[in-house]
Design an enzyme around this catalytic site. Structure first.
Site, PDB file in Angstrom:
ATOM      1  N   GLY A 178       0.835  -1.188   0.000  1.00 36.56           N
ATOM      2  CA  GLY A 178       0.000   0.000   0.000  1.00 36.56           C
ATOM      3  C   GLY A 178       0.874   1.244   0.000  1.00 36.56           C
ATOM      4  CB  ILE A 179       0.418   4.619  -0.392  1.00 38.32           C
ATOM      5  CG1 ILE A 179       1.314   5.841  -0.545  1.00 38.32           C
ATOM      6  CG2 ILE A 179      -0.969   5.018   0.095  1.00 38.32           C
ATOM      7  CD1 ILE A 179       0.908   6.735  -1.681  1.00 38.32           C
ATOM      8  N   GLY A 180       2.252   4.798   2.270  1.00 32.53           N
ATOM      9  CA  GLY A 180       2.380   5.397   3.589  1.00 32.53           C
ATOM     10  C   GLY A 180       3.625   4.944   4.315  1.00 32.53           C
ATOM     11  CB  ALA A 181       4.847   5.859   7.689  1.00 34.37           C
ATOM     12  CB  ILE A 182       3.021   0.820   7.762  1.00 33.46           C
ATOM     13  CG1 ILE A 182       2.788   1.403   9.168  1.00 33.46           C
ATOM     14  CG2 ILE A 182       3.132  -0.704   7.829  1.00 33.46           C
ATOM     15  CD1 ILE A 182       1.495   0.972   9.823  1.00 33.46           C
ATOM     16  CD  GLU A 187      -4.297  -0.498  -4.487  1.00 29.83           C
ATOM     17  OE1 GLU A 187      -4.498   0.616  -3.996  1.00 29.83           O
ATOM     18  OE2 GLU A 187      -5.111  -1.438  -4.400  1.00 29.83           O
ATOM     19  N   GLY A 232      -7.882  -1.073  -2.871  1.00 29.11           N
ATOM     20  CA  GLY A 232      -7.605  -2.443  -3.298  1.00 29.11           C
ATOM     21  C   GLY A 232      -7.339  -3.410  -2.170  1.00 29.11           C
TER      22      GLY A 232
END
Length: 432
Positions: free
Chosen positions: A214-218, A237, A335
């Protein structure tokens, strides 16, 4: 007729192009970094001439002037994934939100959301007259295929990505040249907590796995802990700059993939110019529409597919909230379910939901006895496999309700474990 002649005939200013939009039209604009800001601003400038023009899209990476309160009556925002610039509009009731699995969004344009106008953002045409959708293919390609009117912002700064991601000049009604920079998303700040989460997630990733991030810091933190892995692949995705670093380090080479071997596959991209330059004319990266990339059946064709996504709350039964805080819609389904279900059907696949154990500066536990009223359950308890916080890994699939709850309490923040244990004993009528 030669495509260059068509191009010259259909070239016009943004003002001339958006003058063809009529009151009551539904206008679909691209996702995230693909937003054609020049066209959108020209359309908004026509507000006094328009009534009830619906603007539908997913992630709003750019400003959303059509969603401002003073635009009520002129524009209606239909969000398919709420973002920072549109949350207040949805919460105030000026706009609305349409829940939908990402891979099903193109289908909406054939059914409940027919498209009058597609505003698209593409690269300059190649020698054959084909423009690439560049950083955003997902639903944009299908929107253009079914729209009554296609208006394109043609931009020399848009990377020419490869795959099933092209439109011919002859399929565009209005061509507007504008070489503004493509929208960028910088790297998030990664704290020590996210690094701990990333390390736990990396424990579940093996050499040769294919990843969805996915997107972001994690997700970016996970990438930090993969530098000792080998032969990783990408079917996702979206991806950002962190993937480029692992490609350059030789960690990601897609050599073990069972679908699109040797290729990193995505449906949209968000990052900096470094990412956009990397994917330009790069045969190692292929972009496809979202109804292909995110189709769980297609995802499952990748053996050892590992999906990593984030969430905002999970109850002791394993129900996951990823898109709302109580009644407030903060994002969308995206997604997450597409890949969790695809991973569950993949041979050797695994799905991970990762989150900080607390919110609000440590005052609120994200692991709770009951999800907040009006919160939307994004991922059902039947779909969840692994949950990760900075305190460890909980495996839920195949375990009883009591065992699931115990595992989740063990990875909750220590400040909240006693109260969670009390609720456990009330709910299950047994000692913790």
């Amino acid at each position: 007729m030669d495509w260059k002649d068509l191009y010259a005939q259909r070239k016009m200013t943004a003002e001339e192009a958006v003058a063809r939009v009529r009151s009551g039209d539904r206008v679909v604009t691209p996702n995230a970094a693909g937003a054609p800001v020049h066209l959108i601003n020209a359309l908004v400038a026509r507000k006094d001439d328009l009534k009830n023009v619906e603007i539908a899209h997913m992630v709003p990476l750019a400003k959303a002037p059509y969603a401002a309160p003073e635009m009520e009556g002129h524009f209606i925002h239909n969000s398919i994934f709420v973002g920072g610039s549109t949350r207040a509009t949805i919460e105030a009731g000026i706009g609305d939100y349409t829940p939908c699995f990402f891979h099903k969004v193109p289908e909406l344009f054939d059914t409940t959301l027919p498209v009058d106008v597609a505003l698209i953002h593409v690269s300059a045409p190649d020698e054959h007259g084909y423009c690439s959708y560049g950083v955003t293919v997902d639903y944009e390609k299908h929107a253009a295929e079914v729209a009554k009117l296609v208006i394109a912002q043609v931009n020399e700064n848009m990377p020419r990505t490869l795959g099933d991601c092209f439109i011919h000049v002859s399929e565009i009604d209005c061509i507007v040249e504008c070489n503004d920079p493509i929208l960028e998303l910088g790297a998030p700040k990664i704290t020590e907590i996210e690094k701990k989460i990333g390390g736990h997630c990396a424990e579940l990733i093996k050499d040769g796995d294919t990843l969805q991030l996915g997107i972001g810091a994690i997700p970016d933190a996970v990438l930090l802990f993969l530098k000792e892995k080998k032969d990783l692949g990408i079917h996702t995705e979206m991806f950002s700059d962190g993937v480029v670093e692992l490609v350059e380090a030789g960690v990601i080479n897609n050599s073990k993939k069972t679908l699109h071997k040797g290729k990193s596959v995505a449906t949209f991209l968000m990052g900096t110019r470094r990412l956009y330059d990397y994917v330009h004319n790069n045969p190692a990266v292929e972009m496809y529409p979202v109804n292909y990339v995110n189709d769980p059946v297609v995802i499952a064709k990748n053996d050892n597919l590992v999906s990593i996504n984030s969430c905002v709350q999970i109850d002791l039964l394993g129900q996951v909230v990823s898109e709302s805080i109580g009644p407030v819609q903060i994002s969308g389904v995206g997604g997450q379910i597409d890949f969790i279900r695809g991973a569950s059907m993949s041979r050797g696949g695994r799905s991970i939901l990762a989150m900080n154990s607390t919110a609000a500066g440590g005052k609120v536990s994200k692991i709770v006895p009951f999800i907040d009223p009006w919160s939307a359950v994004t991922t059902s308890r039947n779909d969840v496999q692994y949950v990760v916080t900075e305190y460890g890994i909980a495996e839920l699939r195949g375990h009883t309700m009591r065992d699931r709850a115990r595992s989740l309490i063990e990875i909750a923040h220590p400040d909240f474990r006693d109260s969670l244990k009390e609720e456990f004993e009330k709910r299950f009528h047994t000692k913790y």
